[in-house]
Design a protein around this motif. Structure first.
Motif, PDB file in Angstrom:
ATOM      1  N   ILE A   1       0.871  -1.176   0.000  1.00 11.06           N
ATOM      2  CA  ILE A   1       0.000   0.000   0.000  1.00 11.06           C
ATOM      3  C   ILE A   1       0.907   1.225   0.000  1.00 11.06           C
ATOM      4  O   ILE A   1       1.704   1.422   0.923  1.00 11.06           O
ATOM      5  N   THR A   2       0.795   2.039  -1.035  1.00 10.48           N
ATOM      6  CA  THR A   2       1.570   3.279  -1.113  1.00 10.48           C
ATOM      7  C   THR A   2       0.657   4.426  -0.722  1.00 10.48           C
ATOM      8  O   THR A   2      -0.404   4.620  -1.325  1.00 10.48           O
ATOM      9  N   VAL A   3       1.076   5.182   0.272  1.00  5.78           N
ATOM     10  CA  VAL A   3       0.216   6.209   0.858  1.00  5.78           C
ATOM     11  C   VAL A   3       0.861   7.588   0.709  1.00  5.78           C
ATOM     12  O   VAL A   3       2.055   7.764   0.956  1.00  5.78           O
ATOM     13  N   GLY A   4       0.053   8.579   0.330  1.00  8.19           N
ATOM     14  CA  GLY A   4       0.542   9.947   0.198  1.00  8.19           C
ATOM     15  C   GLY A   4       1.041  10.217  -1.213  1.00  8.19           C
ATOM     16  O   GLY A   4       1.018   9.369  -2.088  1.00  8.19           O
ATOM     17  N   ARG A   5       1.520  11.427  -1.409  1.00  6.05           N
ATOM     18  CA  ARG A   5       2.048  11.810  -2.709  1.00  6.05           C
ATOM     19  C   ARG A   5       3.210  12.789  -2.530  1.00  6.05           C
ATOM     20  O   ARG A   5       3.255  13.559  -1.574  1.00  6.05           O
ATOM     21  N   LYS A   6       4.135  12.736  -3.468  1.00  6.68           N
ATOM     22  CA  LYS A   6       5.275  13.639  -3.445  1.00  6.68           C
ATOM     23  C   LYS A   6       4.967  14.877  -4.269  1.00  6.68           C
ATOM     24  O   LYS A   6       4.219  14.826  -5.234  1.00  6.68           O
ATOM     25  N   SER A   7       5.576  15.981  -3.882  1.00  9.59           N
ATOM     26  CA  SER A   7       5.467  17.211  -4.666  1.00  9.59           C
ATOM     27  C   SER A   7       6.846  17.829  -4.781  1.00  9.59           C
ATOM     28  O   SER A   7       7.820  17.346  -4.203  1.00  9.59           O
TER      29      SER A   7
ATOM     30  N   VAL B   1       5.285  10.367   1.850  1.00 12.54           N
ATOM     31  CA  VAL B   1       4.897   9.116   1.227  1.00 12.54           C
ATOM     32  C   VAL B   1       5.438   7.954   2.046  1.00 12.54           C
ATOM     33  O   VAL B   1       6.570   7.996   2.534  1.00 12.54           O
ATOM     34  N   ALA B   2       4.619   6.941   2.228  1.00 10.91           N
ATOM     35  CA  ALA B   2       5.046   5.742   2.950  1.00 10.91           C
ATOM     36  C   ALA B   2       4.521   4.517   2.220  1.00 10.91           C
ATOM     37  O   ALA B   2       3.511   4.580   1.511  1.00 10.91           O
ATOM     38  N   SER B   3       5.216   3.404   2.385  1.00  9.83           N
ATOM     39  CA  SER B   3       4.803   2.148   1.777  1.00  9.83           C
ATOM     40  C   SER B   3       4.684   1.083   2.852  1.00  9.83           C
ATOM     41  O   SER B   3       5.565   0.957   3.711  1.00  9.83           O
ATOM     42  N   PHE B   4       3.576   0.332   2.816  1.00  8.24           N
ATOM     43  CA  PHE B   4       3.321  -0.709   3.807  1.00  8.24           C
ATOM     44  C   PHE B   4       3.117  -2.041   3.093  1.00  8.24           C
ATOM     45  O   PHE B   4       2.469  -2.100   2.042  1.00  8.24           O
ATOM     46  N   THR B   5       3.646  -3.097   3.674  1.00  4.56           N
ATOM     47  CA  THR B   5       3.440  -4.450   3.151  1.00  4.56           C
ATOM     48  C   THR B   5       2.457  -5.175   4.060  1.00  4.56           C
ATOM     49  O   THR B   5       2.692  -5.280   5.272  1.00  4.56           O
ATOM     50  N   VAL B   6       1.365  -5.642   3.477  1.00  8.96           N
ATOM     51  CA  VAL B   6       0.249  -6.170   4.261  1.00  8.96           C
ATOM     52  C   VAL B   6      -0.240  -7.475   3.642  1.00  8.96           C
ATOM     53  O   VAL B   6      -0.130  -7.685   2.426  1.00  8.96           O
ATOM     54  N   HIS B   7      -0.777  -8.351   4.479  1.00 12.74           N
ATOM     55  CA  HIS B   7      -1.379  -9.578   3.973  1.00 12.74           C
ATOM     56  C   HIS B   7      -2.655  -9.235   3.202  1.00 12.74           C
ATOM     57  O   HIS B   7      -3.575  -8.609   3.741  1.00 12.74           O
TER      58      HIS B   7
ATOM     59  N   ASP C   1       0.401   8.298   8.618  1.00 18.67           N
ATOM     60  CA  ASP C   1       0.272   7.939  10.030  1.00 18.67           C
ATOM     61  C   ASP C   1      -1.115   7.388  10.333  1.00 18.67           C
ATOM     62  O   ASP C   1      -1.263   6.474  11.149  1.00 18.67           O
ATOM     63  N   THR C   2      -2.139   7.917   9.665  1.00 21.17           N
ATOM     64  CA  THR C   2      -3.495   7.410   9.857  1.00 21.17           C
ATOM     65  C   THR C   2      -3.611   5.985   9.323  1.00 21.17           C
ATOM     66  O   THR C   2      -4.206   5.111   9.974  1.00 21.17           O
ATOM     67  N   VAL C   3      -3.035   5.731   8.153  1.00 21.58           N
ATOM     68  CA  VAL C   3      -3.058   4.373   7.587  1.00 21.58           C
ATOM     69  C   VAL C   3      -2.272   3.425   8.482  1.00 21.58           C
ATOM     70  O   VAL C   3      -2.670   2.276   8.692  1.00 21.58           O
ATOM     71  N   ARG C   4      -1.165   3.897   9.032  1.00 24.10           N
ATOM     72  CA  ARG C   4      -0.350   3.065   9.941  1.00 24.10           C
ATOM     73  C   ARG C   4      -1.186   2.621  11.144  1.00 24.10           C
ATOM     74  O   ARG C   4      -1.139   1.458  11.566  1.00 24.10           O
ATOM     75  N   LYS C   5      -1.959   3.527  11.701  1.00 26.44           N
ATOM     76  CA  LYS C   5      -2.816   3.192  12.846  1.00 26.44           C
ATOM     77  C   LYS C   5      -3.925   2.230  12.434  1.00 26.44           C
ATOM     78  O   LYS C   5      -4.323   1.339  13.201  1.00 26.44           O
ATOM     79  N   TYR C   6      -4.444   2.374  11.229  1.00 29.76           N
ATOM     80  CA  TYR C   6      -5.477   1.465  10.732  1.00 29.76           C
ATOM     81  C   TYR C   6      -4.916   0.051  10.579  1.00 29.76           C
ATOM     82  O   TYR C   6      -5.548  -0.929  11.004  1.00 29.76           O
ATOM     83  N   LEU C   7      -3.735  -0.054  10.008  1.00 27.50           N
ATOM     84  CA  LEU C   7      -3.133  -1.379   9.824  1.00 27.50           C
ATOM     85  C   LEU C   7      -2.794  -2.024  11.166  1.00 27.50           C
ATOM     86  O   LEU C   7      -2.920  -3.233  11.339  1.00 27.50           O
TER      87      LEU C   7
END
Length: 227
Positions: free
Chosen positions: A23-29, A35-41, A76-82
C-alpha cells in the motif's frame, strides 16, 4: 505509559496466509513529500474492507501490480489502521491526551474518515465507540471534553449525509453544547453541519439525545444499521 491502548474485540482470527501486497500512501510534490509504503497480507485487507476487496480483485490493475495507491491518505493514519487490523486495538499517542489536545479527537476523526473511504464498517464502529467513550469520560477537573470544530470539520468533509459520526457531532452540540461552542464567523464551520444543527434545533431532524449516564445505549444508538 507511552500510549493509550484502546482495545476492541475481534470477531475472527487473523488470516496471515496467502499473498502480500503493498500500500503506497501519500504523494510527493516539488516542495514536500509525505509518502510511505506498507506491506500487508492481502487476505486480511480483503476480509475487512470492501474497498480493498474490489481493488485486489483480478480485474483491477492493483491486483496485477500488487500495489494499492492511496495518494490522498495520511501515512500515520493508515499506519494506525493497519495496526488495528493486526492487533485489534486503536493506539493514540499519549501526547494527544495532554491538556488542550482534546483527547485525541482529531486523530480519531481522521481514522473514522479513512474507515469510511476503505469501507470498513467494523473499524468505523470501533473508532466511533472510542469517541463516545471519551465524550462521556470525566476528567481530573470534574469536567468533560467535547470534540472541537476541527474534529467536526474532518468528519463532515470525509463522510456523507446520514453518517452516524455526523449525527453524533450534532447530538453532542444540541444536547450538551452552549453558546461558546460556536463563533460568529460562520465560514469556520462546514455548511452541512450548520444546516444539520439548525434542523436539529428546530426539531426537523432525527431526535437528539445524548445520555452520558448510559454508555452502552449510546454506542448502540450510533451503530450503523445493517443493510
Amino acid at each position: 505509559m507511552g500510549t493509550a491502548d484502546l482495545s476492541t474485540e475481534a470477531n475472527e482470527t487473523i488470516n496471515l496466509e496467502g499473498n502480500l501486497c503493498s500500500i503506497t500512501v501519500g504523494r510527493k510534490s516539488k516542495t514536500a513529500g509525505n509518502v510511505a509504503s506498507f506491506t500487508v497480507h492481502e487476505e486480511l485487507l480483503r476480509q475487512r474492507s470492501s474497498f480493498f476487496e474490489a481493488a485486489l480483485s483480478k480485474s483491477w490493475l492493483e491486483k496485477r501490480e500488487g500495489v494499492v495507491k492511496l495518494p490522498d491518505a495520511d501515512p500515520d493514519t493508515v499506519r494506525k489502521y493497519l495496526h488495528y487490523l493486526y492487533r485489534g486495538n486503536i493506539v493514540i499517542p499519549s501526547t494527544s491526551l495532554a491538556p488542550g489536545a482534546k483527547k485525541g479527537y482529531t486523530i480519531l476523526a481522521k481514522l473514522y474518515v479513512l474507515g469510511e473511504y476503505v469501507q470498513d464498517k467494523q473499524f468505523r464502529k470501533a473508532v466511533l465507540d472510542e469517541v463516545i467513550t471519551r465524550i462521556v469520560e470525566v476528567g481530573p477537573n470534574g469536567a468533560r471534553s467535547y470534540p472541537p470544530n476541527d474534529t467536526v470539520a474532518t468528519i463532515y468533509s470525509g463522510t456523507t449525509a446520514g453518517s452516524p459520526a455526523r449525527k453524533l457531532m450534532v447530538d453532542c452540540h444540541v444536547t450538551m453544547g452552549h453558546a461558546t461552542w460556536l463563533s460568529d464567523e460562520a465560514e469556520m464551520y462546514h455548511k452541512d453541519f450548520l444546516l444539520d444543527l439548525a434542523r436539529a434545533g428546530l426539531g426537523l431532524g432525527p431526535k437528539t439525545n445524548f445520555d452520558v449516564g448510559d454508555l452502552p445505549s449510546l454506542k448502540r444508538k450510533f451503530a450503523e444499521v445493517e443493510k
